[in-house]
Write a protein that holds these residues in place. Structure first.
Motif, mmCIF file in Angstrom:
data_model
loop_
_atom_site.group_PDB
_atom_site.id
_atom_site.type_symbol
_atom_site.label_atom_id
_atom_site.label_comp_id
_atom_site.label_asym_id
_atom_site.label_seq_id
_atom_site.Cartn_x
_atom_site.Cartn_y
_atom_site.Cartn_z
ATOM 1 N N THR A 84 0.886 -1.184 -0.391
ATOM 2 C CA THR A 84 -0.490 -0.069 0.132
ATOM 3 C C THR A 84 1.229 1.338 0.025
ATOM 4 O O THR A 84 0.470 2.662 -0.510
ATOM 5 C CB THR A 84 -0.924 0.017 0.996
ATOM 6 N N THR B 12 -4.876 -5.834 8.629
ATOM 7 C CA THR B 12 -5.802 -4.824 8.915
ATOM 8 C C THR B 12 -5.581 -3.698 10.002
ATOM 9 O O THR B 12 -6.270 -3.187 10.631
ATOM 10 C CB THR B 12 -6.764 -5.839 9.668
ATOM 11 N N SER C 151 -4.281 1.609 6.369
ATOM 12 C CA SER C 151 -3.987 0.711 4.961
ATOM 13 C C SER C 151 -5.467 -0.054 4.582
ATOM 14 O O SER C 151 -5.910 0.284 3.533
ATOM 15 C CB SER C 151 -2.326 0.913 5.316
ATOM 16 N N PHE D 27 4.770 -0.711 8.195
ATOM 17 C CA PHE D 27 5.966 0.170 7.799
ATOM 18 C C PHE D 27 6.965 -0.102 9.013
ATOM 19 O O PHE D 27 6.921 -0.825 10.530
ATOM 20 C CB PHE D 27 6.111 1.848 7.884
ATOM 21 N N TRP E 230 2.883 -0.732 16.244
ATOM 22 C CA TRP E 230 3.907 -0.328 15.526
ATOM 23 C C TRP E 230 4.628 0.731 16.524
ATOM 24 O O TRP E 230 5.988 1.365 16.453
ATOM 25 C CB TRP E 230 3.586 -0.053 14.059
HETATM 26 P P1 NA7 Z 1 -0.210 -0.910 10.237
HETATM 27 O O1 NA7 Z 1 -1.184 -0.014 10.728
HETATM 28 O O2 NA7 Z 1 1.006 -1.352 10.558
HETATM 29 O O3 NA7 Z 1 -0.904 -2.158 10.024
HETATM 30 C C1 NA7 Z 1 -0.148 -3.454 9.534
HETATM 31 C C2 NA7 Z 1 -1.700 -4.549 9.193
HETATM 32 O O4 NA7 Z 1 -1.308 -5.345 8.244
HETATM 33 C C3 NA7 Z 1 -1.503 -5.040 10.581
HETATM 34 O O5 NA7 Z 1 -3.052 -4.896 10.913
HETATM 35 C C4 NA7 Z 1 -0.393 -5.995 11.089
HETATM 36 O O6 NA7 Z 1 -1.320 -7.136 11.927
HETATM 37 C C5 NA7 Z 1 -0.682 -6.742 10.014
HETATM 38 N N1 NA7 Z 1 0.888 -7.348 9.597
HETATM 39 C C6 NA7 Z 1 2.016 -7.624 9.845
HETATM 40 N N2 NA7 Z 1 3.057 -8.083 9.841
HETATM 41 C C7 NA7 Z 1 2.271 -9.025 9.411
HETATM 42 C C8 NA7 Z 1 2.461 -10.360 8.893
HETATM 43 N N3 NA7 Z 1 3.371 -11.015 9.139
HETATM 44 N N4 NA7 Z 1 1.213 -11.554 8.641
HETATM 45 C C9 NA7 Z 1 -0.194 -11.403 8.957
HETATM 46 N N5 NA7 Z 1 -0.857 -9.667 8.914
HETATM 47 C C10 NA7 Z 1 0.661 -9.295 9.437
HETATM 48 O O7 NA7 Z 1 0.216 0.091 8.893
HETATM 49 P P2 NA7 Z 1 -1.307 0.807 7.925
HETATM 50 O O8 NA7 Z 1 -0.082 0.617 6.680
HETATM 51 O O9 NA7 Z 1 -2.243 0.007 7.773
HETATM 52 O O10 NA7 Z 1 -0.943 1.976 9.001
HETATM 53 C C11 NA7 Z 1 0.115 2.745 8.923
HETATM 54 C C12 NA7 Z 1 0.097 3.948 9.530
HETATM 55 O O11 NA7 Z 1 -0.698 4.963 8.572
HETATM 56 C C13 NA7 Z 1 -1.202 4.735 10.536
HETATM 57 O O12 NA7 Z 1 -1.368 4.126 11.335
HETATM 58 C C14 NA7 Z 1 -1.829 5.870 10.221
HETATM 59 O O13 NA7 Z 1 -0.862 6.317 10.697
HETATM 60 C C15 NA7 Z 1 -1.030 5.873 9.022
HETATM 61 P P3 NA7 Z 1 -0.554 -6.859 13.493
HETATM 62 O O14 NA7 Z 1 -2.296 -5.866 13.527
HETATM 63 O O15 NA7 Z 1 0.994 -6.583 13.546
HETATM 64 O O16 NA7 Z 1 -1.318 -8.192 13.703
#
Ligand code: NA7
Length: 557
Positions: free
Chosen positions: A183, A203, A206, A398, A510
């Protein structure tokens, strides 16, 4: 560096290359041409400093250049998520919706760059690879992937908090025969998923913004959810003429308010505890704010992010909303966030997210229960099933707050890298400077409110603070400024203390570095509040930069 060297270099050293005059010495190099870098350039030029901006993208805009995924929008209201430094800019720019889309924000930033004639000092498609502090010459040497090598007395990191995109290192990741997207690196020409089977992994914001739109195109959408997230409706709408008029008339008051409230956003903040009101009253307040839309739910009560029992009441409210929207009870149960208190991961703001799971062409896959084992040539395999898809969208986030900084080989005193210095987690003074790295500034760095605030407000505050600081150094004929170790230690302790008094450390977010395997578990932003923080920064400056060592030579004592 001699004291006089701190003066503005009216005539930076120049060399002539192939008949084209090039400048290779600047008062400041700014890395990144997003919201922060553009304003930093404008401020420094206005003060007569020479500056060069390096930007990796082929266009300006930073976050809003890269994040072009379907449904990308800011979750801060457009009127508030804008620069306040120019009354004329504010009067002439017309936002169209309550929450601006990515294309509209990018148009706005392009307008800013044109209007203030910023482009001549921005070099695009140029990634800074290294920045090295030269202790003998008291300046930074900056190198890029295009072979530039320039020097600057000051180096300003405007690299963004969420710019180092992360794709999990799945087994077989490169074996997939279809298309993959992140994304945060979306193709500029857009993607049409019509008729495709699509997997979205992730989820967070993004994923939650893009899933409802991808679902309307795809023949089938599989959503791979690891942690269910809290999301509130945006209730987005065109901005009414009344709202625009009100802003034009009263913006000075609103801007000032935004600078003093905890999150830098103007939503109404209650002064009551969630536990001091009756269940009915609580329900009414949550419902009222749910209908208003956006993150104002967080302002329902004073104690939602510090008291688990209070937080549970908001959690329960959102759970009931999800159960009310999602028709299949089994799917609804899977969507209920249970592993973290509400708001300890970024609260998402959506349009039709939960309702999307009522569509026949959408399947929710719980990868906490059945983890993804590998990417295959035709799709994904979890521990209990194989999914055949045409495209995979990684909405996986990220390496936040420190990733973009540590990806550059930044070397301070004694050749120590920033990455080494931050091996156990980021250490800064005020989130602006780092001991051992003189004249290096980090806009919205770790240890400042940054991602827990309206970034537009926090960016302007940091840029203004840095601009005043450089002016001060020039006036006082100082060549270098550096955070002292003592001030840095005390600040880090304070940031931790304030963070530990909240519920944030309970989440694998994060904010905590928990999304990157091996990253130290440290709460990175400062949650003391935008207003409190600003005051602290102003006091430090008013006391002649308390906690910083200023020197005519860069050797801080
Ligand atoms: P986010 O908020 O870090 O979301 C990333 C998503 O990806 C989150 O649901 C994670 O699940 C999921 N994720 C990450 N790694 C994995 C793996 N290995 N397997 C399955 N799922 C995974 O990033 P965004 O881009 O959505 O948003 C970033 C910021 O941008 C947001 O907060 C706004 O400020 C704008 P997890 O929760 O880690 O279990």
């Amino acid at each position: 560096m001699a004291k006089e060297a701190a003066n503005v270099s009216d005539t930076p050293s120049r060399s002539v290359t192939g008949g084209r005059e090039t400048t290779n010495s600047f008062d400041a190099v700014i890395i990144g041409a997003g919201f922060a870098g553009l304003y930093m350039l404008h401020r420094l030029r206005g003060l007569g400093f020479s500056a060069r901006v390096y930007e990796a993208g082929a266009g300006i805009g930073g976050t809003w250049y890269w994040n072009r995924y379907p449904g990308a929008r800011c979750d801060v209201e457009s009127l508030e998520y804008s620069y306040s430094f120019s009354k004329e800019l504010e009067q002439e720019w017309q936002w169209t919706e309550r929450y601006a889309t990515q294309p509209e924000i990018l148009r706005y930033l392009s307008h800013v760059a044109e209007r203030f004639d910023l482009k001549p000092d921005i070099q695009l498609q140029t990634r800074v690879t290294a920045a090295t502090f030269d202790e003998a010459a008291d300046c930074w040497t900056i190198q890029t992937d295009r072979g530039d090598r320039v020097s600057a007395q000051f180096c300003v990191m405007a690299t963004g908090c969420l710019s180092a995109a992360k794709i999990p290192d799945y087994k077989g990741r490169d074996s997939f025969h279809g298309e993959t997207y992140h994304t945060g690196h979306w193709p500029h020409e857009g993607v049409d998923f019509t008729g495709q089977k699509v997997a979205v992994i992730g989820t967070g914001s993004s994923g939650i913004q893009s899933i409802p739109i991808i679902a309307t195109q795809a023949s089938h959408l599989f959503v791979f959810q690891r942690t269910p997230n809290f999301s509130v409706p945006a209730n987005n709408a065109p901005l009414s003429p009344g709202a625009k008029q009100d802003w034009q008339v009263n913006s000075a008051v609103y801007r000032q308010q935004a600078r003093t409230v905890p999150f830098g956003m103007l939503f109404e903040q209650s002064e009551k505890s969630a536990l001091e009101v009756t269940p009915d009253e609580r329900q009414r307040e949550y419902e009222r704010r749910w209908q208003l839309g956006g993150v104002c739910l967080l302002g329902s009560f004073t104690d939602l992010i510090v008291n688990k029992e209070a937080n549970d009441t908001a959690t329960e409210f959102v759970h009931s909303k999800i159960r009310g929207i999602v028709r299949d009870p089994a799917v609804a149960e899977k969507l209920l966030p249970r592993s973290h208190p509400i708001a300890t991961k970024r609260l998402c703001v959506d349009t039709d997210y939960y309702a999307t799971f009522n569509r026949d062409n959408v399947t929710l896959v719980d990868v906490l229960a059945t983890p993804i084992e590998e990417i295959t040539p035709t799709g994904l395999r979890t521990t209990d099933a194989e999914y055949t898809v045409d495209s995979i969208v990684f909405a996986t986030g990220f390496d936040a707050m420190t990733g973009a900084l540590c990806n550059i080989d930044i070397r301070g005193r004694d050749g120590v890298t920033l990455k080494q210095k931050w091996a156990e987690g980021p250490r800064t003074y005020l989130g602006i400077m780092v001991a051992g790295f003189p004249n290096l500034f980090t806009i919205t760095g770790p240890g400042s409110p940054s991602v827990l605030s309206n970034m537009a407000v926090s960016i302007e505050q940091h840029v203004d603070w840095i601009a005043h600081c450089l002016e001060y150094l020039r006036q006082h004929q100082e060549a270098a400024i550096e955070a002292t170790v003592d001030a840095e230690n005390a600040w880090v302790e304070h940031v931790n203390e304030v963070g530990n008094a909240t519920l944030f450390p309970l989440a694998n977010s994060w904010y905590m570095g928990a999304n990157i395997p091996g990253k130290p578990r440290v709460f990175m932003p400062y949650i003391g509040g935008v207003g409190v923080y600003r005051q602290k920064c102003e006091e430090v400056a008013a006391k002649g930069y308390q906690g910083f060592a200023l020197s005519s030579s860069a050797v801080a004592s």
